[in-house]
Design a protein around this motif. Structure first.
Motif, PDB file in Angstrom:
ATOM      1  N   VAL A 201       0.906  -1.202   0.026  1.00  0.00           N
ATOM      2  CA  VAL A 201      -0.175   0.030   0.039  1.00  0.00           C
ATOM      3  C   VAL A 201       1.121   1.179   0.083  1.00  0.00           C
ATOM      4  CG1 VAL A 201      -1.857  -1.217   1.127  1.00  0.00           C
ATOM      5  CG2 VAL A 201      -0.149  -0.010   2.360  1.00  0.00           C
ATOM      6  N   GLY A 202       0.306   2.375  -0.339  1.00  0.00           N
ATOM      7  CA  GLY A 202       1.231   3.626  -0.057  1.00  0.00           C
ATOM      8  C   GLY A 202       1.531   3.913   0.985  1.00  0.00           C
ATOM      9  N   GLY A 203       2.543   4.765   1.269  1.00  0.00           N
ATOM     10  CA  GLY A 203       3.002   5.379   2.651  1.00  0.00           C
ATOM     11  C   GLY A 203       4.843   5.407   2.607  1.00  0.00           C
ATOM     12  N   ASP A 204       5.249   5.390   3.583  1.00  0.00           N
ATOM     13  CA  ASP A 204       6.563   5.442   3.825  1.00  0.00           C
ATOM     14  C   ASP A 204       7.328   4.216   4.371  1.00  0.00           C
ATOM     15  OD1 ASP A 204       9.190   7.940   5.121  1.00  0.00           O
ATOM     16  OD2 ASP A 204       9.185   6.633   3.381  1.00  0.00           O
ATOM     17  N   PRO A 205       7.127   3.051   3.784  1.00  0.00           N
ATOM     18  CA  PRO A 205       7.605   1.904   4.317  1.00  0.00           C
ATOM     19  C   PRO A 205       8.818   1.200   3.928  1.00  0.00           C
ATOM     20  CG  PRO A 205       6.041   1.341   2.620  1.00  0.00           C
ATOM     21  CD  PRO A 205       6.417   2.817   2.612  1.00  0.00           C
ATOM     22  N   TYR A 206       9.134  -0.031   3.863  1.00  0.00           N
ATOM     23  CA  TYR A 206      10.032  -0.836   3.122  1.00  0.00           C
ATOM     24  C   TYR A 206       9.085  -2.001   2.752  1.00  0.00           C
ATOM     25  CZ  TYR A 206      11.008  -4.322   6.727  1.00  0.00           C
ATOM     26  OH  TYR A 206      10.852  -5.517   7.663  1.00  0.00           O
ATOM     27  N   TYR A 207       9.800  -2.649   1.764  1.00  0.00           N
ATOM     28  CA  TYR A 207       8.912  -3.675   0.955  1.00  0.00           C
ATOM     29  C   TYR A 207       9.679  -4.887   0.817  1.00  0.00           C
ATOM     30  CZ  TYR A 207       5.774   0.079  -0.288  1.00  0.00           C
ATOM     31  OH  TYR A 207       4.950   1.209  -0.214  1.00  0.00           O
ATOM     32  N   THR A 208       8.939  -6.073   0.894  1.00  0.00           N
ATOM     33  CA  THR A 208       9.802  -7.519   0.464  1.00  0.00           C
ATOM     34  C   THR A 208       8.672  -8.001  -0.162  1.00  0.00           C
ATOM     35  OG1 THR A 208       9.002  -8.454   2.633  1.00  0.00           O
ATOM     36  CG2 THR A 208      11.051  -7.578   2.452  1.00  0.00           C
ATOM     37  N   GLY A 209       9.102  -8.063  -1.716  1.00  0.00           N
ATOM     38  CA  GLY A 209       7.985  -8.717  -2.513  1.00  0.00           C
ATOM     39  C   GLY A 209       6.801  -7.930  -2.387  1.00  0.00           C
ATOM     40  N   ASN A 210       5.513  -8.518  -1.997  1.00  0.00           N
ATOM     41  CA  ASN A 210       4.323  -7.732  -1.829  1.00  0.00           C
ATOM     42  C   ASN A 210       3.930  -7.356  -0.765  1.00  0.00           C
ATOM     43  OD1 ASN A 210       3.581 -10.228  -1.385  1.00  0.00           O
ATOM     44  ND2 ASN A 210       1.563 -10.300  -2.362  1.00  0.00           N
ATOM     45  N   VAL A 211       4.771  -7.520   0.127  1.00  0.00           N
ATOM     46  CA  VAL A 211       4.655  -7.403   1.721  1.00  0.00           C
ATOM     47  C   VAL A 211       5.222  -6.015   2.075  1.00  0.00           C
ATOM     48  CG1 VAL A 211       5.178  -7.912   4.182  1.00  0.00           C
ATOM     49  CG2 VAL A 211       4.548  -9.999   2.356  1.00  0.00           C
ATOM     50  N   ARG A 212       4.421  -5.299   2.645  1.00  0.00           N
ATOM     51  CA  ARG A 212       4.958  -3.989   3.594  1.00  0.00           C
ATOM     52  C   ARG A 212       5.227  -4.308   4.879  1.00  0.00           C
ATOM     53  NH1 ARG A 212       2.337   0.269   5.926  1.00  0.00           N
ATOM     54  NH2 ARG A 212       0.354  -0.316   5.164  1.00  0.00           N
ATOM     55  N   CYS A 213       6.257  -3.680   5.569  1.00  0.00           N
ATOM     56  CA  CYS A 213       6.585  -3.547   6.787  1.00  0.00           C
ATOM     57  C   CYS A 213       7.327  -2.287   7.145  1.00  0.00           C
ATOM     58  CB  CYS A 213       7.578  -4.735   7.337  1.00  0.00           C
ATOM     59  SG  CYS A 213       6.600  -6.256   7.389  1.00  0.00           S
ATOM     60  N   ALA A 334      -1.645  -2.108  13.366  1.00  0.00           N
ATOM     61  CA  ALA A 334      -2.347  -2.695  12.303  1.00  0.00           C
ATOM     62  C   ALA A 334      -1.395  -3.088  11.256  1.00  0.00           C
ATOM     63  CB  ALA A 334      -3.127  -1.517  11.650  1.00  0.00           C
ATOM     64  N   GLY A 335      -2.108  -3.672  10.428  1.00  0.00           N
ATOM     65  CA  GLY A 335      -1.266  -4.231   9.246  1.00  0.00           C
ATOM     66  C   GLY A 335      -0.188  -3.160   8.361  1.00  0.00           C
ATOM     67  N   GLY A 336       0.951  -3.647   8.292  1.00  0.00           N
ATOM     68  CA  GLY A 336       2.302  -2.621   7.767  1.00  0.00           C
ATOM     69  C   GLY A 336       2.670  -2.206   8.876  1.00  0.00           C
ATOM     70  N   ASP A 337       2.459  -2.192  10.119  1.00  0.00           N
ATOM     71  CA  ASP A 337       3.253  -1.667  11.439  1.00  0.00           C
ATOM     72  C   ASP A 337       4.513  -2.546  11.865  1.00  0.00           C
ATOM     73  OD1 ASP A 337       1.871   0.886  11.657  1.00  0.00           O
ATOM     74  OD2 ASP A 337       0.427   0.112  12.967  1.00  0.00           O
TER      75      ASP A 337
END
Length: 384
Positions: A201-213, A334-337
C-alpha cells in the motif's frame, strides 16, 4: 534514504528524557526524589500530546510519570541485587510512582527498602516462575491459547485464552497441563494474535515482495525489524521503490527478529520517525523499560501511538507457531506496522511483532526486545 525534511526535524527535535518503571501496589517507604523535576524534563510537545491521548494523562501527569520512570529504571538493578535469590520480579506502581520489588523472604525487605524501592512479599521467586513458564513453553499449544507470561505482581504465570475458544476441548486440556506445571492463572483475550505485515500500500515503508513492513531501529550497517517480514537473503526496497539491501538474518517463529543491510546509496540515522504526527525522536540507547512503563510505537500504517508495558517474557502463540520472550503492551497497531519501533523516552525497546485489535477500537501489541536482536547478530545500535 528518507525525505530530507523528515531527517532534519528528527535530528533537531527536543527529546524526552527517558524513563521506565514497573507497576503494582507497594508497601510504604519514602522514594528518593528525582534529580530533575517533572516540570523541567524536556519532551517534544507532540509526544506529550500522544501520551495524553493514549494514556489519558494531563501534560503535568505525563511529565511526572516520565520522571518517576527514569528514577525507577536507575534504581531497579540495585534493588534487585539487594533482594538476592528472594527476588520475585519488579514493576512500577502507577498510583504512587514507586518501583516495587517482589520478595519471597521477609528478611530481605529492609535491605530492599534501603535502596528506595517499595516491597511486596510474594510466594514464588522469579526463578521459580520462569521455570514454570519454561515448562509451559515445552507444551504444544492449540490456536485458542494466545499467550502466557510471568506476572510478578500476582506471583503467577498468566495464561491468556481467546474468549470464544475457552470451552474448546484442546484448550481445556492445555490449561489443565499448565496447572500441573506451576502456579497458573487463566485470563481471556478478545482475539487471537496475528502478525502486522500487510500487502503493498502507499506510505513510507519498506517492501519485501508484495509485503509492506516498517523499519525498527538503525544499527551500524543496516536496520533491525521483524523476522516474519522476510527470510534471509530476500531483497528489500524502500519507500521510493529503490533497492536498500537484503535480509542478512531472520528468525520466525520461535523468535520474530531480523536485520537488513543498507547499501545502494541508503544510509542510517539514529531517528524514530513520527510520520508527521509527532516530532521525530533521536535514539540514545536501549535501556530496558520495566513493566508498566509508558511506551510509544512508530509504524508506517498507524503512525504514532502510546501505551504501557503490560508483561515481559511472554510466549505468543501465532498461527505460524509460538514466539518466545516477547513484551506485551497496551499500544494499538495494524497491518504494515510490523517491524516498527517501540521506544520509551529516547531508549529503543523493540520491534513490532503482532497483536490483536486495531487503533480504532483498541487492542494489544507485542514487540521483540531490541537488545536480544543486537546480541543475536552482534549488531551495534546507531545512537545520537
Amino acid at each position: 534514504m528518507r525525505h530530507a525534511t523528515v531527517l532534519r526535524s528528527g535530528l533537531s527535535a527536543l527529546l524526552l528524557v527517558g524513563a521506565w518503571t514497573a507497576v503494582g501496589p507497594a508497601s510504604a517507604s519514602a522514594a528518593p526524589a528525582p534529580t530533575e523535576s517533572a516540570a523541567t524534563l524536556p519532551a517534544a510537545p507532540a509526544l506529550l500530546s500522544a501520551m495524553r491521548r493514549d494514556l489519558g494523562l494531563t501534560e503535568h501527569q505525563a511529565r511526572a510519570r516520565l520522571a518517576d520512570e527514569k528514577a525507577a529504571t536507575a534504581l531497579e538493578p540495585e534493588a534487585k541485587r539487594a533482594a538476592g535469590s528472594a527476588f520475585g520480579g519488579s514493576w512500577l506502581d502507577a498510583r504512587t510512582g514507586r518501583l516495587t520489588i517482589a520478595v519471597t523472604d521477609s528478611g530481605r525487605v529492609d535491605a530492599v527498602r534501603a535502596t528506595g524501592a517499595a516491597t511486596r512479599l510474594v510466594e514464588h521467586s522469579a526463578q521459580e516462575l520462569d521455570a514454570a513458564k519454561a515448562r509451559i513453553d515445552a507444551l504444544p499449544a492449540p490456536s485458542g491459547v494466545s499467550s502466557w507470561h510471568v506476572d510478578p505482581a500476582t506471583s503467577r504465570v498468566v495464561v491468556n485464552v481467546v474468549a470464544s475458544e475457552q470451552r474448546d476441548n484442546d484448550v481445556r486440556a492445555f490449561v489443565a497441563q499448565t496447572r500441573r506445571a506451576g502456579p497458573v492463572t487463566v485470563e481471556t483475550i478478545a482475539e487471537a494474535p496475528r502478525t502486522f505485515a500487510a500487502g503493498t500500500v502507499g506510505g513510507d515503508p519498506y517492501y519485501t515482495g508484495n509485503v509492506r513492513c516498517s523499519i525498527g531501529f538503525s544499527v551500524y550497517g543496516g536496520f533491525v525489524t521483524a523476522g516474519h517480514c522476510g527470510g534471509t537473503g530476500q531483497s528489500v526496497r524502500g519507500w521510493d521503490g529503490s533497492a536498500i539491501g537484503n535480509f542478512q538474518g531472520s528468525s520466525f517463529p520461535g523468535d520474530d527478529y531480523a536485520w537488513v543491510n543498507v547499501a545502494n546509496g541508503w544510509w542510517t540515522v539514529p531517528v524514530v520517525l513520527g510520520w508527521g504526527t509527532v516530532s521525530d525522536q533521536l535514539v540514545r540507547g536501549s535501556n530496558e523499560a520495566p513493566i508498566n512503563a509508558s511506551i510509544c510505537r512508530s509504524g508506517s500504517t498507524t503512525r504514532w501511538h502510546c501505551g504501557r508495558v503490560l508483561a515481559k517474557n511472554e510466549t505468543v502463540n501465532y498461527s505460524q507457531g509460538a514466539v518466545y520472550q516477547m513484551t506485551k503492551t497496551s499500544v494499538c497497531a495494524a497491518g504494515g506496522d510490523s517491524g516498527g519501533s517501540f521506544i520509551s523516552g529516547d531508549q529503543a525497546q523493540g520491534v513490532t511483532s503482532g497483536g490483536w485489535g486495531n487503533c480504532g477500537g483498541g487492542g494489544e501489541t507485542w514487540y521483540q526486545p531490541v537488545n536480544e536482536i543486537l546480541n543475536r547478530y552482534g549488531l551495534r545500535l546507531h545512537t545520537a
